[in-house]
Design a protein around this motif. Structure first.
Motif, PDB file in Angstrom:
ATOM      1  N   ARG A  40      35.463  12.281  88.403  1.00 13.43           N
ATOM      2  CA  ARG A  40      35.603  12.971  89.681  1.00 13.43           C
ATOM      3  C   ARG A  40      34.253  13.437  90.210  1.00 13.43           C
ATOM      4  N   THR A  41      33.325  13.718  89.333  1.00 12.28           N
ATOM      5  CA  THR A  41      32.019  14.201  89.774  1.00 12.28           C
ATOM      6  C   THR A  41      30.985  13.082  89.774  1.00 12.28           C
ATOM      7  N   ASN A  42      31.444  11.879  89.931  1.00 14.34           N
ATOM      8  CA  ASN A  42      30.581  10.705  90.001  1.00 14.34           C
ATOM      9  C   ASN A  42      29.750  10.515  88.738  1.00 14.34           C
ATOM     10  N   GLY A  43      30.282  10.909  87.599  1.00 13.95           N
ATOM     11  CA  GLY A  43      29.596  10.674  86.332  1.00 13.95           C
ATOM     12  C   GLY A  43      28.411  11.573  86.099  1.00 13.95           C
ATOM     13  N   ASN A  44      28.256  12.618  86.864  1.00 16.07           N
ATOM     14  CA  ASN A  44      27.116  13.510  86.740  1.00 16.07           C
ATOM     15  C   ASN A  44      27.484  14.683  85.847  1.00 16.07           C
ATOM     16  N   ASP A  45      27.068  14.684  84.600  1.00 14.27           N
ATOM     17  CA  ASP A  45      27.397  15.770  83.682  1.00 14.27           C
ATOM     18  C   ASP A  45      26.497  16.976  83.886  1.00 14.27           C
ATOM     19  N   SER A  46      25.379  16.831  84.598  1.00 15.60           N
ATOM     20  CA  SER A  46      24.461  17.947  84.781  1.00 15.60           C
ATOM     21  C   SER A  46      25.071  19.028  85.669  1.00 15.60           C
ATOM     22  N   ASP A  47      26.020  18.667  86.563  1.00 15.38           N
ATOM     23  CA  ASP A  47      26.684  19.654  87.402  1.00 15.38           C
ATOM     24  C   ASP A  47      27.470  20.649  86.555  1.00 15.38           C
ATOM     25  N   GLU A  48      28.027  20.162  85.466  1.00 16.34           N
ATOM     26  CA  GLU A  48      28.847  20.998  84.604  1.00 16.34           C
ATOM     27  C   GLU A  48      28.003  22.079  83.925  1.00 16.34           C
ATOM     28  N   ASP A  49      26.755  21.778  83.606  1.00 12.79           N
ATOM     29  CA  ASP A  49      25.886  22.729  82.928  1.00 12.79           C
ATOM     30  C   ASP A  49      25.340  23.787  83.882  1.00 12.79           C
ATOM     31  N   CYS A  50      25.244  23.479  85.169  1.00 13.58           N
ATOM     32  CA  CYS A  50      24.631  24.381  86.136  1.00 13.58           C
ATOM     33  C   CYS A  50      25.662  25.205  86.900  1.00 13.58           C
ATOM     34  N   TYR A  51      26.916  25.234  86.460  1.00 15.74           N
ATOM     35  CA  TYR A  51      27.957  25.957  87.173  1.00 15.74           C
ATOM     36  C   TYR A  51      27.705  27.457  87.086  1.00 15.74           C
ATOM     37  N   VAL A  52      27.660  28.100  88.253  1.00 17.99           N
ATOM     38  CA  VAL A  52      27.480  29.546  88.316  1.00 17.99           C
ATOM     39  C   VAL A  52      28.695  30.095  89.051  1.00 17.99           C
ATOM     40  N   PRO A  53      29.448  31.004  88.445  1.00 16.46           N
ATOM     41  CA  PRO A  53      30.626  31.525  89.130  1.00 16.46           C
ATOM     42  C   PRO A  53      30.239  32.295  90.385  1.00 16.46           C
ATOM     43  N   ARG A  54      31.037  32.142  91.411  1.00 17.81           N
ATOM     44  CA  ARG A  54      30.769  32.795  92.683  1.00 17.81           C
ATOM     45  C   ARG A  54      31.226  34.245  92.612  1.00 17.81           C
ATOM     46  N   THR A  55      30.344  35.162  92.940  1.00 18.83           N
ATOM     47  CA  THR A  55      30.711  36.567  92.943  1.00 18.83           C
ATOM     48  C   THR A  55      30.936  37.008  94.384  1.00 18.83           C
ATOM     49  N   PRO A  56      32.001  37.758  94.630  1.00 20.04           N
ATOM     50  CA  PRO A  56      32.252  38.186  96.002  1.00 20.04           C
ATOM     51  C   PRO A  56      31.202  39.168  96.493  1.00 20.04           C
ATOM     52  N   ARG A  57      30.892  39.087  97.781  1.00 19.86           N
ATOM     53  CA  ARG A  57      29.914  40.001  98.358  1.00 19.86           C
ATOM     54  C   ARG A  57      30.500  41.406  98.394  1.00 19.86           C
ATOM     55  N   ARG A  58      29.660  42.379  98.149  1.00 19.58           N
ATOM     56  CA  ARG A  58      30.093  43.766  98.143  1.00 19.58           C
ATOM     57  C   ARG A  58      29.851  44.389  99.508  1.00 19.58           C
ATOM     58  N   THR A  59      30.854  45.082 100.017  1.00 23.38           N
ATOM     59  CA  THR A  59      30.704  45.785 101.292  1.00 23.38           C
ATOM     60  C   THR A  59      29.770  46.962 101.080  1.00 23.38           C
ATOM     61  N   PRO A  60      28.763  47.137 101.930  1.00 22.30           N
ATOM     62  CA  PRO A  60      27.801  48.210 101.713  1.00 22.30           C
ATOM     63  C   PRO A  60      28.422  49.599 101.725  1.00 22.30           C
ATOM     64  N   MET A  61      29.441  49.814 102.563  1.00 22.61           N
ATOM     65  CA  MET A  61      30.038  51.142 102.659  1.00 22.61           C
ATOM     66  C   MET A  61      31.489  51.001 103.116  1.00 22.61           C
ATOM     67  N   ALA A  62      32.378  51.780 102.518  1.00 26.55           N
ATOM     68  CA  ALA A  62      33.783  51.787 102.923  1.00 26.55           C
ATOM     69  C   ALA A  62      33.995  52.886 103.956  1.00 26.55           C
ATOM     70  N   CYS A  63      34.983  52.691 104.824  1.00 30.73           N
ATOM     71  CA  CYS A  63      35.292  53.721 105.824  1.00 30.73           C
ATOM     72  C   CYS A  63      35.959  54.910 105.142  1.00 30.73           C
ATOM     73  N   THR A  64      36.099  55.975 105.878  1.00 31.56           N
ATOM     74  CA  THR A  64      36.636  57.215 105.323  1.00 31.56           C
ATOM     75  C   THR A  64      38.063  57.029 104.805  1.00 31.56           C
ATOM     76  N   PHE A  65      38.904  56.325 105.557  1.00 28.87           N
ATOM     77  CA  PHE A  65      40.291  56.126 105.141  1.00 28.87           C
ATOM     78  C   PHE A  65      40.367  55.303 103.857  1.00 28.87           C
ATOM     79  N   CYS A  66      39.651  54.179 103.824  1.00 30.89           N
ATOM     80  CA  CYS A  66      39.691  53.309 102.637  1.00 30.89           C
ATOM     81  C   CYS A  66      39.111  54.026 101.420  1.00 30.89           C
ATOM     82  N   ARG A  67      38.080  54.813 101.621  1.00 36.43           N
ATOM     83  CA  ARG A  67      37.481  55.554 100.516  1.00 36.43           C
ATOM     84  C   ARG A  67      38.461  56.580  99.960  1.00 36.43           C
TER      85      ARG A  67
END
Length: 72
Positions: free
Chosen positions: A14-41
């Motif tokens: 599926r990855t066109n025979g490229n095994d190097s992609d498997e070694d370089c996998y970095v999990p995606r981390t969600p971006r953090r909101t800089p500040m929450a509003c008063t209600f959500c906080r």
């Protein structure tokens, strides 16, 4: 006679025979909101950080952002 493929061999096809992609996998981390509003906080909800967040918009309340003092 054909033998069943192992999961690794089907993955490499599926990855066109490229095994190097498997070694370089970095999990995606969600971006953090800089500040929450008063209600959500106050309710400890996930705030999306927009000018009027989705939680406040859904409830029809004013969305205000107040910085937290950094005292520890």
């Amino acid at each position: 006679m054909s033998s069943p493929q192992s999961p690794r061999s089907s993955y490499s096809q599926r990855t066109n025979g490229n095994d190097s992609d498997e070694d370089c996998y970095v999990p995606r981390t969600p971006r953090r909101t800089p500040m929450a509003c008063t209600f959500c906080r106050g309710r400890k909800l996930k705030c999306d950080g927009r000018s009027v967040c989705a939680n406040c918009n859904k409830r029809g309340i004013p969305c205000t952002y107040v910085p937290v003092s950094g005292q520890r």
